[in-house]
Design an enzyme around this catalytic site. Structure first.
Site, short mmCIF file in Angstrom:
data_model
loop_
_atom_site.label_atom_id
_atom_site.label_comp_id
_atom_site.label_asym_id
_atom_site.label_seq_id
_atom_site.Cartn_x
_atom_site.Cartn_y
_atom_site.Cartn_z
CB CYS A 45 135.63 67.73 135.90
SG CYS A 45 137.21 67.13 136.03
CE LYS A 101 137.57 22.16 122.40
NZ LYS A 101 138.30 23.28 122.85
CE LYS A 152 134.08 14.36 126.90
NZ LYS A 152 134.51 14.82 128.22
#
EC number: 6.5.1.2
Length: 672
Positions: free
Chosen positions: A411, A114, A290
């Site tokens: 940095c 699904k 189904k």
């Protein structure tokens, strides 16, 4: 190629290659080979706009955004599915079917993941895509055709010729996990909206009025059924056979689909897909079963909202509570500062999670997340852990509010917040280790320093060895040092050094562009060079003066000021100058402000007889013109050579001044 039939064959070939790539996942040519064919197509269509076919790949994206969405009534209702959250609910579903079909001894089901996407109905008439509609309330949806056409897995014309006059295909539009990650990374960089999951991102994409936005988000499609079909079309016996037919016509189906039998088959398929869920390249939230026999489907029919012959077995939710121990920041490759939650380790969906994204400072404030909170953690998309929010009832008295650091943890450069955006960014573009490789790749690129022989892989190797940290380090490399690298012969090393030394002679515009100042592209760099004519003048420019320049708004001006204010960047720039970087004196780069093309937007189209388009571009830019690739109401001139195509047509429709090559050359100031 000037043969119309050959053009039609090219369209057919490109569509077939898209099908092989997006639907079958089995490309037969490389991406660069496809790009060559596609560029060939664009050239032909530019010269012969009357040849353009509606199914041409170039027609996927529309020119103009819609003003609003329009509603469409579905010819056949788009039903939802009933859900099963427990095995017992699945058993009850099967029992109901068996009771209504007592003569059926063994029932076969089509089982498929699904998809966690949005249901769409795509209508084809005579094989051509004519409309795409959202589910809406099942009876009425919204027309989103303009956003479905850019999806390359959706054919603009069906393959073959045995399709019915009308066929509606139904499926799910979704965003893959990789596309979702790329989208949120981009949104993070620009300070845009961060999407919680791929489904929300896909939904937001379909709700765009401008198809160009949706096209950039790389949506996908899997079919799961059909709607209206011509009356004379004979359905096959099985659902799976109809899906196979739709695939033959060029539409993609989920390759994980299977035919299973009975309750044991349902349980086994559920366990199999759940086990591989995290490995799938897309989000799923359950399994759909189904009944495979179409006549039995018709016999069972529908309730008021859902088919009686199908059900969705949902996966359990994957959210847990845990302690937020700290909030730290990470520096991305573009300098974007992203807050990251450090969590008390907890299992979420079978994976131990100890870090989670907080996206940006605005999200932290909106959710009111504090260090020491008990928070809800979700594996958004089963992959990216996300802090959903705090459990306020569990909040202790000693929680701490998070503050964005003023200096980059990598940095030490200043951290600034971009105007009207959520993103904070490190200003140390030339020195920040997190941005180093990206900055160096840009510095040597063709439109910047154009250093021959210094490819991305070699740069990465030099950085990894610690030989190059900043752009000025390139100019201290030696042949002897490079020759010690793997697969680097002395001759190759000499070629690289020659390329590096040759780059010392450049232009002020290229130098500015090479620095990688955020939002400062090639055109903006040229505008800065033409206006200030001197590097020191650019470095000392005030915000108020910068925003008066063409192509420089408040955001760009702020980036420029912040970049040159950062001492680390100044140190690298001085290192480049000390290495011998130089450019012509200001007089040779002055723009003739009296030129009719100064500060004008110009488009070149067609074939020029006196020179190539790149040569014409150089001449026009020397006169202060801005060259663009598309015609709009802001275009001042279109210079049309032979076989000018759609750009000329658009210019005429907009009332833009069109010059022939001879007229343009006659207007150009004479050189002394």
């Amino acid at each position: 190629m000037q043969d119309q039939k050959a053009y039609q064959k090219l369209v057919e070939s490109l569509n077939q290659h898209s099908y092989q790539y997006y639907v079958l996942d089995d490309p037969i040519i490389s991406d660069p080979q496809y790009d060559v064919l596609y560029q060939k197509l664009l050239r032909i269509e530019d010269e012969h706009p009357d040849w353009i076919l509606p199914e041409s790949p170039s027609q996927r994206i529309g020119d103009e955004p819609l003003k609003e969405f329009h509603t469409v009534r579905h010819a056949v209702p788009m039903y939802s599915l009933d859900n099963a959250f427990e095995d017992d609910e699945l058993k009850s579903f099967l029992k109901r079917i068996e009771e209504k079909l007592p003569d059926q001894k063994s029932l076969a089901f089509s089982a498929e993941p699904k998809m966690d996407g949005l249901a769409i109905n795509i209508r084809y008439e005579n094989g051509q895509l004519v409309q795409a509609t959202t589910r809406g309330d099942g009876q009425v949806g919204e027309d989103v055709t303009h956003n479905i056409r850019p999806i390359y897995s959706v054919p603009l014309k069906l393959f073959g010729n045995n399709w019915p006059e009308v066929v509606e295909v139904r499926g799910e539009v979704f965003m893959s996990k990789s596309a979702f990650e790329q989208l949120n990374e981009h949104q993070q960089e620009i300070g845009g909206k961060i999407f919680a999951n791929p489904r929300n991102a896909a939904a937001g994409s379909l709700r765009q009025l401008d198809s160009k936005v949706a096209a950039k988000r790389h949506l996908s499609f899997f079919l799961y059924g059909w709607g209206e079909l011509s009356d004379d079309w004979q359905l096959p016996q099985y659902y799976s056979e109809m899906i196979e037919q739709l695939v033959e016509w060029g539409l993609p189906a989920n390759p994980q689909s299977e035919i299973i039998s009975g309750l044991e088959g349902m349980f086994a398929y559920y366990e199999k897909i759940q086990a591989k869920r995290s490995e799938l390249p897309y989000e799923i939230d359950g399994i759909v079963y189904k009944l495979n026999d179409i006549k039995l489907q018709q016999q069972l029919g529908f309730t008021a909202r859902a088919p009686r012959w199908a059900i969705a077995r949902k996966f359990p939710a994957e959210e847990v509570w845990t302690k937020l121990l700290d909030i730290e920041v990470q520096v991305g490759r573009t300098g974007a500062i992203t807050p990251v939650a450090r969590l008390q380790p907890v299992s979420v969906g079978g994976v131990i999670v100890s870090n989670a994204t907080l996206h940006n400072m605005d999200e932290i404030k909106r959710k009111d997340v504090r260090i020491g909170d008990t928070v809800i953690v979700r594996r958004a998309g089963d992959v990216i852990p996300e802090v959903v929010g705090p459990i306020l009832t569990q909040r202790p008295e000693n929680t701490q509010l998070f503050e964005m650091p003023q200096h980059c943890p990598e940095c030490g450069s200043d951290v600034v917040k971009e105007l009207d955006k959520a993103v904070f960014r490190c200003t140390g573009g030339l020195v920040c280790p997190a941005q180093r490789k990206r900055a160096l790749h840009h510095f040597v690129s063709r439109k910047a320093m154009d250093i021959q022989g210094l490819g991305d892989k070699l740069i990465d190797q030099l950085v990894d060895k610690g030989w190059v940290k900043h752009p000025d380090d390139f100019y201290h490399l030696t042949v002897e040092k490079l020759a010690t690298l793997e697969r680097m012969a002395e001759k190759s090393a000499q070629n690289v050094i020659t390329g590096i030394q040759a780059s010392l002679e450049t232009t002020l515009a290229k130098f500015i562009y090479s620095l990688g100042i955020p939002e400062v592209g090639e055109v903006t760099a040229k505008n800065l060079a033409n206006h200030f004519k001197d590097l020191n003048a650019i470095k000392q420019a005030e915000f108020e003066e910068l925003i008066t320049l063409n192509d420089v708004g408040e955001v760009v001006a702020e980036h420029i000021v912040n970049f040159f204010k950062e001492p680390h960047n100044e140190s690298v720039i001085q290192g480049l100058l000390d290495a011998g970087m130089h450019w012509p004196t200001p007089e040779t780069t002055l723009v003739n402000e009296d030129s009719p093309f100064a500060n004008k937007v110009v488009v070149l189209t067609g074939t020029l007889s006196e020179m190539s388009r790149p040569e014409a571009k150089v001449l026009l830019e020397a006169q202060g013109a801005k060259i663009t690739g598309s015609v709009s109401a802001k275009t001042d001139y279109v210079i049309a050579g032979e076989k000018a195509g759609s750009k000329l047509t658009k210019a005429e429709s907009l009332g833009v001044a069109v010059l022939s090559e001879a007229e343009w050359l006659a207007m150009m100031p004479q050189q002394d």
